[in-house]
Design an enzyme around this catalytic site. Structure first.
Site, mmCIF file in Angstrom:
data_model
loop_
_atom_site.group_PDB
_atom_site.id
_atom_site.type_symbol
_atom_site.label_atom_id
_atom_site.label_comp_id
_atom_site.label_asym_id
_atom_site.label_seq_id
_atom_site.Cartn_x
_atom_site.Cartn_y
_atom_site.Cartn_z
ATOM 1 N N LYS A 176 -7.034 -4.325 2.412
ATOM 2 C CA LYS A 176 -7.558 -3.349 3.376
ATOM 3 C C LYS A 176 -9.089 -3.366 3.312
ATOM 4 O O LYS A 176 -9.693 -4.003 2.443
ATOM 5 C CB LYS A 176 -7.069 -1.927 3.062
ATOM 6 C CG LYS A 176 -5.566 -1.753 2.920
ATOM 7 C CD LYS A 176 -4.807 -1.956 4.213
ATOM 8 C CE LYS A 176 -3.305 -1.795 4.007
ATOM 9 N NZ LYS A 176 -2.519 -2.209 5.185
ATOM 10 N N SER B 56 -1.787 -6.204 9.136
ATOM 11 C CA SER B 56 -2.538 -4.949 9.138
ATOM 12 C C SER B 56 -4.049 -5.154 9.183
ATOM 13 O O SER B 56 -4.785 -4.206 9.449
ATOM 14 C CB SER B 56 -2.183 -4.114 7.903
ATOM 15 O OG SER B 56 -2.688 -4.713 6.726
#
Length: 236
Positions: free
Chosen positions: A121, A51
């Site tokens: 993230k 991701s």
């Protein structure tokens, strides 16, 4: 001559014992320092997810500064705020790893990377920020300022997000997104949870500062501070 040989033989065990004693002291000191470093300053984390590509690759190890102040653009490691890993593919969440007594011992002293029950993230919105996507040019806006994100992995012509959103980050929370924008189950994907997709600041372990392994991937983790220039609410 015989007495000299007996004396030398008598000294050999003492020399070996001193060597083993010194070696044990060095090993214990190294483990103690590593444990203290892990506890009070830095930790190593394993990246199971794609991701954050291309910033971070699958199976990269990153060093995380646990004492860093968090800013927009920082890549952060955080524990699951609740429901983020439930039912998600292993590639997005925390993939299972082979474990052993040795691996467990190394993890305790900070010599093996952590990974389970943590996510990584990039911070897009700080408490109080207004974050929305997308404007007519396909850009995301932070506090009304359009930003151009060079770290985002997407196809030419694609918008900064395939999902539209318009949020104001609550106090004590963060809005986070993956750099692999179209392959990341980040804050956008969890807006239906009670948390609204926000990550509590207390769940942040720290800021990723360097890719430490494999060696060919070694690099500082860029926070791209210039991307967010002018987005501070007090400066608008």
């Amino acid at each position: 001559m015989g007495a000299t040989r007996r004396s030398e033989r008598a000294q050999q065990p003492n020399t070996m014992l001193r060597f083993l004693r010194d070696l044990l002291v060095i090993v214990v000191a190294a483990l103690l320092v590593s444990f203290l470093v892990k506890t009070f300053l830095i930790r190593s984390f394993w990246i199971p997810s794609g991701s954050m590509m291309n910033t971070l690759q699958v199976d990269d190890h990153v060093i995380v500064n646990e004492r860093a102040t968090i800013h927009r653009g920082d890549v952060v490691v955080f524990s699951d705020p609740g429901g983020w890993l439930d039912g998600t593919p292993a590639a997005e969440g925390a993939a299972p790893r082979r474990s052993s007594l040795i691996t467990g011992a190394l993890s305790v002293v900070g010599l093996a990377p952590d990974g389970d029950d943590h996510l990584v993230k990039r911070v897009i919105g700080l408490p109080g920020d207004h974050v929305q996507c997308c404007n007519d040019l396909g850009q995301m806006e932070v506090n009304g300022v359009p930003i151009t994100e060079p770290y985002v992995r997407k196809q030419p012509g694609q918008a900064a997000s395939g999902t539209s959103f318009d949020v104001t980050v609550p106090a004590g929370e963060l809005w986070v997104m993956g750099d692999n924008r179209y392959e990341s189950a980040d804050s956008r994907a969890h807006q239906g949870l009670p948390s609204g997709g926000f990550v509590p600041e207390r769940d942040v372990v720290g800021r990723a500062v360097v890719v430490s392994w494999p060696l060919q991937h070694w690099a500082w983790v860029d926070d791209h501070a210039s991307v967010f220039a002018g987005t501070d609410r007090d400066h608008r």
